[in-house]
Design an enzyme around this catalytic site. Sequence first.
Site, PDB file in Angstrom:
ATOM      1  N   ASP A 248       0.871  -1.187   0.000  1.00 28.49           N
ATOM      2  CA  ASP A 248       0.000   0.000   0.000  1.00 28.49           C
ATOM      3  C   ASP A 248       0.899   1.225   0.000  1.00 28.49           C
ATOM      4  OD1 ASP A 248      -2.030   2.096   0.968  1.00 28.49           O
ATOM      5  OD2 ASP A 248      -3.259   0.303   1.028  1.00 28.49           O
TER       6      ASP A 248
ATOM      7  N   ALA B  79     -20.110  -1.840  -7.758  1.00 27.99           N
ATOM      8  CA  ALA B  79     -21.498  -1.666  -8.210  1.00 27.99           C
ATOM      9  C   ALA B  79     -21.671  -0.314  -8.898  1.00 27.99           C
ATOM     10  CB  ALA B  79     -22.439  -1.774  -7.028  1.00 27.99           C
ATOM     11  N   CYS B  80     -20.689   0.578  -8.717  1.00 25.07           N
ATOM     12  CA  CYS B  80     -20.761   1.900  -9.373  1.00 25.07           C
ATOM     13  C   CYS B  80     -20.633   1.799 -10.891  1.00 25.07           C
ATOM     14  CB  CYS B  80     -19.691   2.836  -8.820  1.00 25.07           C
ATOM     15  SG  CYS B  80     -20.024   3.306  -7.131  1.00 25.07           S
TER      16      CYS B  80
ATOM     17  N   TYR C  46     -15.625   7.416 -11.200  1.00 24.90           N
ATOM     18  CA  TYR C  46     -15.173   6.208 -10.461  1.00 24.90           C
ATOM     19  C   TYR C  46     -15.740   4.941 -11.133  1.00 24.90           C
ATOM     20  CZ  TYR C  46     -15.009   2.902  -6.494  1.00 24.90           C
ATOM     21  OH  TYR C  46     -14.823   1.807  -5.691  1.00 24.90           O
TER      22      TYR C  46
ATOM     23  N   LYS D  78     -13.733   1.903 -13.132  1.00 27.78           N
ATOM     24  CA  LYS D  78     -13.877   0.494 -12.749  1.00 27.78           C
ATOM     25  C   LYS D  78     -14.251  -0.354 -13.968  1.00 27.78           C
ATOM     26  CE  LYS D  78     -13.051   0.239  -8.267  1.00 27.78           C
ATOM     27  NZ  LYS D  78     -11.852  -0.469  -7.817  1.00 27.78           N
TER      28      LYS D  78
ATOM     29  N   ALA E  68     -21.033   5.699   4.049  1.00 26.75           N
ATOM     30  CA  ALA E  68     -22.233   5.973   4.858  1.00 26.75           C
ATOM     31  C   ALA E  68     -22.340   5.161   6.160  1.00 26.75           C
ATOM     32  CB  ALA E  68     -23.477   5.787   3.998  1.00 26.75           C
TER      33      ALA E  68
ATOM     34  N   THR F 273     -31.895   4.506  -1.435  1.00 29.08           N
ATOM     35  CA  THR F 273     -31.739   3.116  -0.966  1.00 29.08           C
ATOM     36  C   THR F 273     -30.441   2.484  -1.470  1.00 29.08           C
ATOM     37  OG1 THR F 273     -33.030   2.389  -2.869  1.00 29.08           O
ATOM     38  CG2 THR F 273     -34.208   2.627  -0.764  1.00 29.08           C
TER      39      THR F 273
HETATM   40  P1  NAD Z   1      -9.647   1.799   1.003  1.00 32.29           P
HETATM   41  O1  NAD Z   1      -9.554   3.211   0.546  1.00 32.29           O
HETATM   42  O2  NAD Z   1      -9.788   1.559   2.471  1.00 32.29           O
HETATM   43  O3  NAD Z   1      -8.421   0.947   0.457  1.00 32.29           O
HETATM   44  C1  NAD Z   1      -7.757   1.247  -0.751  1.00 32.29           C
HETATM   45  C2  NAD Z   1      -6.276   1.309  -0.447  1.00 32.29           C
HETATM   46  O4  NAD Z   1      -5.563   1.588  -1.670  1.00 32.29           O
HETATM   47  C3  NAD Z   1      -5.920   2.423   0.535  1.00 32.29           C
HETATM   48  O5  NAD Z   1      -5.292   1.903   1.695  1.00 32.29           O
HETATM   49  C4  NAD Z   1      -4.988   3.320  -0.244  1.00 32.29           C
HETATM   50  O6  NAD Z   1      -3.938   3.886   0.522  1.00 32.29           O
HETATM   51  C5  NAD Z   1      -4.453   2.362  -1.313  1.00 32.29           C
HETATM   52  N1  NAD Z   1      -3.893   3.121  -2.425  1.00 32.29           N
HETATM   53  C6  NAD Z   1      -4.370   4.249  -3.003  1.00 32.29           C
HETATM   54  N2  NAD Z   1      -3.509   4.718  -3.915  1.00 32.29           N
HETATM   55  C7  NAD Z   1      -2.450   3.866  -3.918  1.00 32.29           C
HETATM   56  C8  NAD Z   1      -1.230   3.839  -4.638  1.00 32.29           C
HETATM   57  N3  NAD Z   1      -0.939   4.775  -5.553  1.00 32.29           N
HETATM   58  N4  NAD Z   1      -0.369   2.823  -4.391  1.00 32.29           N
HETATM   59  C9  NAD Z   1      -0.638   1.877  -3.453  1.00 32.29           C
HETATM   60  N5  NAD Z   1      -1.778   1.863  -2.730  1.00 32.29           N
HETATM   61  C10 NAD Z   1      -2.678   2.851  -2.971  1.00 32.29           C
HETATM   62  O7  NAD Z   1     -10.892   1.155   0.211  1.00 32.29           O
HETATM   63  P2  NAD Z   1     -11.614  -0.249   0.415  1.00 32.29           P
HETATM   64  O8  NAD Z   1     -12.996   0.040   0.845  1.00 32.29           O
HETATM   65  O9  NAD Z   1     -10.777  -1.175   1.202  1.00 32.29           O
HETATM   66  O10 NAD Z   1     -11.691  -0.754  -1.104  1.00 32.29           O
HETATM   67  C11 NAD Z   1     -10.810  -1.717  -1.649  1.00 32.29           C
HETATM   68  C12 NAD Z   1     -11.133  -1.930  -3.106  1.00 32.29           C
HETATM   69  O11 NAD Z   1     -12.523  -2.333  -3.245  1.00 32.29           O
HETATM   70  C13 NAD Z   1     -10.986  -0.673  -3.958  1.00 32.29           C
HETATM   71  O12 NAD Z   1     -10.495  -1.036  -5.231  1.00 32.29           O
HETATM   72  C14 NAD Z   1     -12.396  -0.157  -4.087  1.00 32.29           C
HETATM   73  O13 NAD Z   1     -12.578   0.624  -5.238  1.00 32.29           O
HETATM   74  C15 NAD Z   1     -13.192  -1.464  -4.139  1.00 32.29           C
HETATM   75  N6  NAD Z   1     -14.583  -1.284  -3.713  1.00 32.29           N
HETATM   76  C16 NAD Z   1     -14.871  -1.023  -2.397  1.00 32.29           C
HETATM   77  C17 NAD Z   1     -16.203  -0.877  -2.024  1.00 32.29           C
HETATM   78  C18 NAD Z   1     -16.587  -0.613  -0.587  1.00 32.29           C
HETATM   79  O14 NAD Z   1     -17.781  -0.555  -0.290  1.00 32.29           O
HETATM   80  N7  NAD Z   1     -15.654  -0.475   0.338  1.00 32.29           N
HETATM   81  C19 NAD Z   1     -17.223  -0.979  -2.972  1.00 32.29           C
HETATM   82  C20 NAD Z   1     -16.882  -1.221  -4.286  1.00 32.29           C
HETATM   83  C21 NAD Z   1     -15.561  -1.399  -4.655  1.00 32.29           C
END
Ligand code: NAD
Length: 318
Positions: free
Chosen positions: A34, A119-120, A149, A153, A191, A217
């Site tokens: 990360d 889902a986006c 976003y 994706k 949220a 919703t």
């Molecule tokens: P998060 O933001 O907690 O985790 C993403 C991580 O990626 C962060 O720790 C961030 O520091 C790291 N990151 C960002 N830029 C970076 C870079 N240049 N190099 C290395 N690391 C980098 O988000 P999350 O909720 O854990 O989501 C994880 C994945 O799931 C993401 O790809 C997100 O788009 C996808 N996602 C999450 C949700 C959700 O509800 N949480 C829904 C749909 C998709």
Amino acid sequence: MEQKKVLVTGAGGFIGHHLVRFLKKQGYWVRGVDIKEPEYSPKDEADEFLVLDLRYLDNCLKATNGIDEVYALAADMGGMGFIMFHTSDILYNNVCINANTAEAARVNKVKRLFYSSSACVYPKYRQEETAVVALKESDAYPAVPDSEYGWEKLFSERLYRSYEQFYDVRIARFHNIFGPEGTYDGERAKAPASLSRKVALAQDGNSIEVWGDGKQTRSFCYIDDCVDGINNLMRSDFKEVLNIGSDRLVSVDDMIDIISKIAGKKIGKVYDATKPQGVRGRNSDNTLCKQVLNWEPKISLEEGLDRTYKWILTQVKK
Ligand code: NAD
């Protein structure tokens, strides 16, 4: 037998560090990568944790070196506020991260890669009612995601697909994953965590600010179910994209009422229609997932919110 070596990118983030913990318990050798260390858990939960900026190919090559399987979760993302106002960051940073991760996995002869889509990606025109029809995987096209976003994706789903000639690719579209040890404050908070924090900080009988009219919703999936779903998909032969989410639709108002009940407080709502609220309604159709993986979420929204609220309460009291 030699231990399988896996990489989790985004291991400093919410889903990533839960996944590291899960994969360690499954017996894998795990490298976490990360741009920052995990905020709420020790980095040595992974066998190795590297702080690297994955927008650059040389760093992606270091991250994937000697790795059998990649879980690509790194992304520059956040809650509605972040997604609406940081569009160029989202497109530039995430395209760089995914393009270089995909290419590095090819160079380092990775065998299988999981990509966390969202889902986006689903089109605006299917999400205009609160009583929305649940979204099945084939609904993504003709494509008109409501945010940059979502477009990124969708592009990255196609990007990783194009590498299927070099390694196996598995893709899930997550629907609102929530749970403890995730960001609960600021523009990157989602949220369930943000509302739990507001309720935790509010006095009994007071009101909290709600973005939109509260009637929008969504469905919400607890983190333990999410990592279990990822594992099921990774271990399956199924090559098409799959929803990972809950199919229980609730309004934001419903969610606040559940959290208030858990907190044992009477909480009022003050609506702010000027704040971003995303699509009007969104739900996950889990038919395909049940059919091919025999998987569906097990933890109820009430149970998941109870665990999340209790963790956030310990954080805000610090
Ligand atoms: P998060 O933001 O907690 O985790 C993403 C991580 O990626 C962060 O720790 C961030 O520091 C790291 N990151 C960002 N830029 C970076 C870079 N240049 N190099 C290395 N690391 C980098 O988000 P999350 O909720 O854990 O989501 C994880 C994945 O799931 C993401 O790809 C997100 O788009 C996808 N996602 C999450 C949700 C959700 O509800 N949480 C829904 C749909 C998709």
